[in-house]
Motif scaffolding. Structure first.
Motif: not given
Length: 238
Positions: A123-124, A10, A162-163, A225, A120-121, A165-168
């Motif tokens: 994607g990065w 992302r 926690e994050l 991460t 998260v919204a 897989t979110t791009g964060v």
């Protein structure tokens, strides 16, 4: 046979906006300057004069209001913190203990909680928290500071997972003693001990920490991460 698929990388189409707390001086100011040099739009926040926004990081309403007014933020560098008293634990006042935790731990929690939904919204996102070598070693006479920074590491590792897989991406930087205004009020004996324990034989500079922070805030990092990156002049042993 199932064919594995590489995860989609992302990226943001435009430079993200960064929020840098503790941005009026020291590591925060150096990180803000370094990010701006990379073309990032930076909002600095601090209780001290000289930042773009005045912010008490322990005030949940103020934190939420700032993120709502100036966000969404794609980058958070949470550098605000205090060293606190240099006293034996047996002589430490409970209010002094709580103040260190309120600023160093509660502040980290509140800032992360406020910016994560927008990241998260999108994607990065990149979050960099400020830990310390004291979190790993435990500085004598600094039980509140050492343990509060250990809590920051624990929070960072948990949130990074926690994050994941979110791009964060969420990572911590753990400096040894750095020549900053925050340390101007630190017991000289404590600073001398830290310097003596550092193989390079000197304190760090804010600009050196800012280089690492800028890398962790960039799109050049993709597979780290929940990690702790030392900047200790060789002091870190694990």
């Amino acid at each position: 046979m199932t064919q594995s698929t590489a995860p989609t990388r992302r990226t943001l189409p435009t430079p993200p906006t960064a929020l840098v707390t503790g941005g009026a001086s020291g590591i925060g100011a150096a990180a803000a300057a370094r990010l701006r040099a990379d073309g990032v739009d930076v909002v600095t926040a601090d209780l001290a004069a000289g930042a773009d926004e005045k912010l008490d990081v322990t005030d949940p309403d103020a934190v939420a209001a700032l993120v709502a007014a100036r966000g969404p933020f794609g980058i958070l560098v949470h550098s605000a913190g205090i060293v606190g008293p240099a006293e034996p634990l047996s002589e430490l006042d409970l209010d002094e203990w709580r103040e260190v935790y309120r600023i160093n731990v509660d502040g980290t929690f509140l800032l992360c909680r406020a910016v994560v939904p927008g990241m998260v919204a999108a994607g990065w996102g990149r979050i960099v928290t400020m830990a310390s070598i004291a979190a790993k070693e435990g500085n004598p006479g600094q039980s509140a500071y050492s343990s509060s920074k250990a809590a920051v590491i624990g929070l960072t590792k948990s949130l990074g997972k926690e994050l994941a897989t979110t791009g964060v991406l969420v990572n911590a930087v753990a400096p040894a003693a750095v020549a900053t205004p925050m340390n101007a009020r630190t017991d000289p004996a404590v600073l001398a001990r830290s310097r003596d324990l550092t193989p390079m034989g000197r304190m760090g500079r804010s600009e050196e920490i800012a280089e690492l922070v800028a890398w962790l805030c960039s799109d050049r990092v993709g597979f780290s991460t929940g990690a702790v990156f030392d900047a200790s002049g060789g002091r870190a042993s694990y």
